[in-house]
Motif scaffolding. Structure first.
Motif, PDB file in Angstrom:
ATOM      1  N   THR A   5       0.834  -1.191   0.000  1.00 40.87           N
ATOM      2  CA  THR A   5       0.000   0.000   0.000  1.00 40.87           C
ATOM      3  C   THR A   5       0.876   1.251   0.000  1.00 40.87           C
ATOM      4  O   THR A   5       2.067   1.204   0.321  1.00 40.87           O
ATOM      5  CB  THR A   5      -0.909   0.046   1.241  1.00 40.87           C
ATOM      6  OG1 THR A   5      -0.084   0.183   2.404  1.00 40.87           O
ATOM      7  CG2 THR A   5      -1.765  -1.199   1.345  1.00 40.87           C
ATOM      8  N   ARG A   6       0.279   2.359  -0.355  1.00 43.27           N
ATOM      9  CA  ARG A   6       1.005   3.634  -0.322  1.00 43.27           C
ATOM     10  C   ARG A   6       1.473   3.911   1.104  1.00 43.27           C
ATOM     11  O   ARG A   6       2.578   4.394   1.315  1.00 43.27           O
ATOM     12  CB  ARG A   6       0.113   4.774  -0.808  1.00 43.27           C
ATOM     13  CG  ARG A   6       0.828   6.113  -0.707  1.00 43.27           C
ATOM     14  CD  ARG A   6      -0.021   7.267  -1.245  1.00 43.27           C
ATOM     15  NE  ARG A   6       0.659   8.502  -0.955  1.00 43.27           N
ATOM     16  CZ  ARG A   6       0.455   9.227   0.126  1.00 43.27           C
ATOM     17  NH1 ARG A   6      -0.414   8.854   1.027  1.00 43.27           N
ATOM     18  NH2 ARG A   6       1.119  10.344   0.329  1.00 43.27           N
ATOM     19  N   GLU A   7       0.650   3.563   2.100  1.00 41.44           N
ATOM     20  CA  GLU A   7       1.026   3.792   3.493  1.00 41.44           C
ATOM     21  C   GLU A   7       2.272   2.989   3.869  1.00 41.44           C
ATOM     22  O   GLU A   7       3.147   3.500   4.553  1.00 41.44           O
ATOM     23  CB  GLU A   7      -0.139   3.454   4.436  1.00 41.44           C
ATOM     24  CG  GLU A   7      -1.308   4.422   4.346  1.00 41.44           C
ATOM     25  CD  GLU A   7      -2.209   4.201   3.128  1.00 41.44           C
ATOM     26  OE1 GLU A   7      -2.199   3.096   2.531  1.00 41.44           O
ATOM     27  OE2 GLU A   7      -2.913   5.145   2.735  1.00 41.44           O
ATOM     28  N   ASP A   8       2.346   1.739   3.408  1.00 41.10           N
ATOM     29  CA  ASP A   8       3.532   0.914   3.665  1.00 41.10           C
ATOM     30  C   ASP A   8       4.771   1.556   3.050  1.00 41.10           C
ATOM     31  O   ASP A   8       5.822   1.635   3.679  1.00 41.10           O
ATOM     32  CB  ASP A   8       3.369  -0.493   3.083  1.00 41.10           C
ATOM     33  CG  ASP A   8       2.280  -1.309   3.763  1.00 41.10           C
ATOM     34  OD1 ASP A   8       1.944  -1.009   4.936  1.00 41.10           O
ATOM     35  OD2 ASP A   8       1.767  -2.237   3.121  1.00 41.10           O
ATOM     36  N   LYS A   9       4.641   1.993   1.814  1.00 37.14           N
ATOM     37  CA  LYS A   9       5.763   2.595   1.112  1.00 37.14           C
ATOM     38  C   LYS A   9       6.148   3.934   1.741  1.00 37.14           C
ATOM     39  O   LYS A   9       7.331   4.261   1.839  1.00 37.14           O
ATOM     40  CB  LYS A   9       5.447   2.759  -0.372  1.00 37.14           C
ATOM     41  CG  LYS A   9       5.362   1.424  -1.102  1.00 37.14           C
ATOM     42  CD  LYS A   9       5.005   1.606  -2.553  1.00 37.14           C
ATOM     43  CE  LYS A   9       4.965   0.286  -3.277  1.00 37.14           C
ATOM     44  NZ  LYS A   9       6.237  -0.108  -3.811  1.00 37.14           N
ATOM     45  N   THR A  10       5.160   4.683   2.201  1.00 38.93           N
ATOM     46  CA  THR A  10       5.440   5.965   2.842  1.00 38.93           C
ATOM     47  C   THR A  10       6.142   5.740   4.173  1.00 38.93           C
ATOM     48  O   THR A  10       7.092   6.443   4.506  1.00 38.93           O
ATOM     49  CB  THR A  10       4.134   6.767   3.046  1.00 38.93           C
ATOM     50  OG1 THR A  10       3.544   7.001   1.766  1.00 38.93           O
ATOM     51  CG2 THR A  10       4.399   8.089   3.737  1.00 38.93           C
ATOM     52  N   GLU A  11       5.696   4.742   4.917  1.00 35.26           N
ATOM     53  CA  GLU A  11       6.351   4.435   6.189  1.00 35.26           C
ATOM     54  C   GLU A  11       7.812   4.077   5.957  1.00 35.26           C
ATOM     55  O   GLU A  11       8.701   4.550   6.679  1.00 35.26           O
ATOM     56  CB  GLU A  11       5.624   3.291   6.890  1.00 35.26           C
ATOM     57  CG  GLU A  11       6.181   2.995   8.270  1.00 35.26           C
ATOM     58  CD  GLU A  11       5.402   1.912   8.980  1.00 35.26           C
ATOM     59  OE1 GLU A  11       6.051   1.103   9.673  1.00 35.26           O
ATOM     60  OE2 GLU A  11       4.165   1.878   8.859  1.00 35.26           O
ATOM     61  N   ARG A  25      12.121   9.515  -2.375  1.00 31.21           N
ATOM     62  CA  ARG A  25      10.733   9.903  -2.655  1.00 31.21           C
ATOM     63  C   ARG A  25      10.505   9.983  -4.150  1.00 31.21           C
ATOM     64  O   ARG A  25       9.498   9.484  -4.666  1.00 31.21           O
ATOM     65  CB  ARG A  25      10.425  11.257  -2.011  1.00 31.21           C
ATOM     66  CG  ARG A  25       8.976  11.678  -2.245  1.00 31.21           C
ATOM     67  CD  ARG A  25       8.745  13.153  -2.100  1.00 31.21           C
ATOM     68  NE  ARG A  25       9.613  13.876  -3.002  1.00 31.21           N
ATOM     69  CZ  ARG A  25      10.114  15.082  -2.739  1.00 31.21           C
ATOM     70  NH1 ARG A  25       9.828  15.693  -1.611  1.00 31.21           N
ATOM     71  NH2 ARG A  25      10.902  15.685  -3.605  1.00 31.21           N
ATOM     72  N   ASP A  40      -1.733   8.143  -5.967  1.00 28.67           N
ATOM     73  CA  ASP A  40      -0.714   7.849  -4.962  1.00 28.67           C
ATOM     74  C   ASP A  40       0.586   8.588  -5.276  1.00 28.67           C
ATOM     75  O   ASP A  40       1.249   9.108  -4.373  1.00 28.67           O
ATOM     76  CB  ASP A  40      -0.439   6.344  -4.877  1.00 28.67           C
ATOM     77  CG  ASP A  40      -1.564   5.568  -4.211  1.00 28.67           C
ATOM     78  OD1 ASP A  40      -2.402   6.193  -3.525  1.00 28.67           O
ATOM     79  OD2 ASP A  40      -1.594   4.333  -4.367  1.00 28.67           O
ATOM     80  N   THR A  44       2.351  11.296  -2.885  1.00 23.36           N
ATOM     81  CA  THR A  44       3.721  11.025  -2.449  1.00 23.36           C
ATOM     82  C   THR A  44       4.648  12.172  -2.841  1.00 23.36           C
ATOM     83  O   THR A  44       5.525  12.560  -2.063  1.00 23.36           O
ATOM     84  CB  THR A  44       4.220   9.689  -3.035  1.00 23.36           C
ATOM     85  OG1 THR A  44       3.348   8.653  -2.594  1.00 23.36           O
ATOM     86  CG2 THR A  44       5.640   9.386  -2.606  1.00 23.36           C
ATOM     87  N   LEU A  47       5.013  14.938  -0.316  1.00 21.53           N
ATOM     88  CA  LEU A  47       5.664  14.693   0.973  1.00 21.53           C
ATOM     89  C   LEU A  47       6.959  15.481   1.064  1.00 21.53           C
ATOM     90  O   LEU A  47       7.751  15.516   0.129  1.00 21.53           O
ATOM     91  CB  LEU A  47       5.963  13.201   1.156  1.00 21.53           C
ATOM     92  CG  LEU A  47       4.747  12.283   1.220  1.00 21.53           C
ATOM     93  CD1 LEU A  47       5.202  10.827   1.243  1.00 21.53           C
ATOM     94  CD2 LEU A  47       3.893  12.614   2.426  1.00 21.53           C
TER      95      LEU A  47
END
Length: 169
Positions: A5-11, A25, A40, A44, A47
């Motif tokens: 997920t985008r959240e996993d990749k962002t973390e 990034r 996404d 991203t 960020l």
């Protein structure tokens, strides 16, 4: 295998040292665009690179979740003690110890990316400051990340003062 997920990749992105953040990034944005995940990719791309101090605090929390949980428990205990429902001295000591562990962990994270601060300087500046003081540090960057270490130390001190303790940097 499930798509990350985008959240996993962002973390994962926010675990990258700040000096490498922008390039990491941008690679992630390109990867998302090539996978036709335009929304996404756009999110991203917005960020921003965290400050070194924020990055170190986040890393400390990530690698030492027990210390975070201990700090939260100590703050709850301190609140109860201030209401007359517990040992105030013990609560203060527990809060200070938990905050010190997190601060030490943040310093370790700084050292791991080459931002080792001089602990003696940080301790002296933090001890000499009062709420509302302005601290100006001028250096050519050759002092091992002192700017970020001071921000961490002063933040720890502010948190300690907010809870009636004198946390050490």
């Amino acid at each position: 295998m499930a798509r990350a997920t985008r959240e996993d990749k962002t973390e994962a992105l926010f675990r990258v040292p700040p000096a490498a953040f922008t390039a990491a990034r941008d690679r992630l944005v390109a990867e998302l665009r090539s996978a036709s995940r335009d929304a996404d990719a756009k999110a991203t791309a917005r960020l921003r690179k965290p400050t070194v101090a924020l990055w170190a605090a986040n890393q400390a929390a990530h690698v030492n979740r027990t210390a975070v949980d201990d700090l939260l428990a100590a703050v709850r205990r301190l609140k109860q003690a201030h209401l007359g429902r517990g040992d105030l001295r013990g609560a203060i000591e527990a809060q200070r110890a938990a905050l010190d562990r997190l601060t030490a962990s943040a310093h370790e994270q700084l050292e791991a990316i080459g931002h080792a601060a001089t602990p003696e300087i940080v301790a002296r500046v933090c001890a000499a400051t009062s709420p509302g003081d302005t601290v100006l540090v001028m250096s050519n960057g050759a002092f091992g990340g002192i700017h970020d270490a001071l921000l961490l130390g002063l933040a720890a001190r502010r948190i300690g003062r907010a809870h009636g303790t004198a946390a050490t940097p």
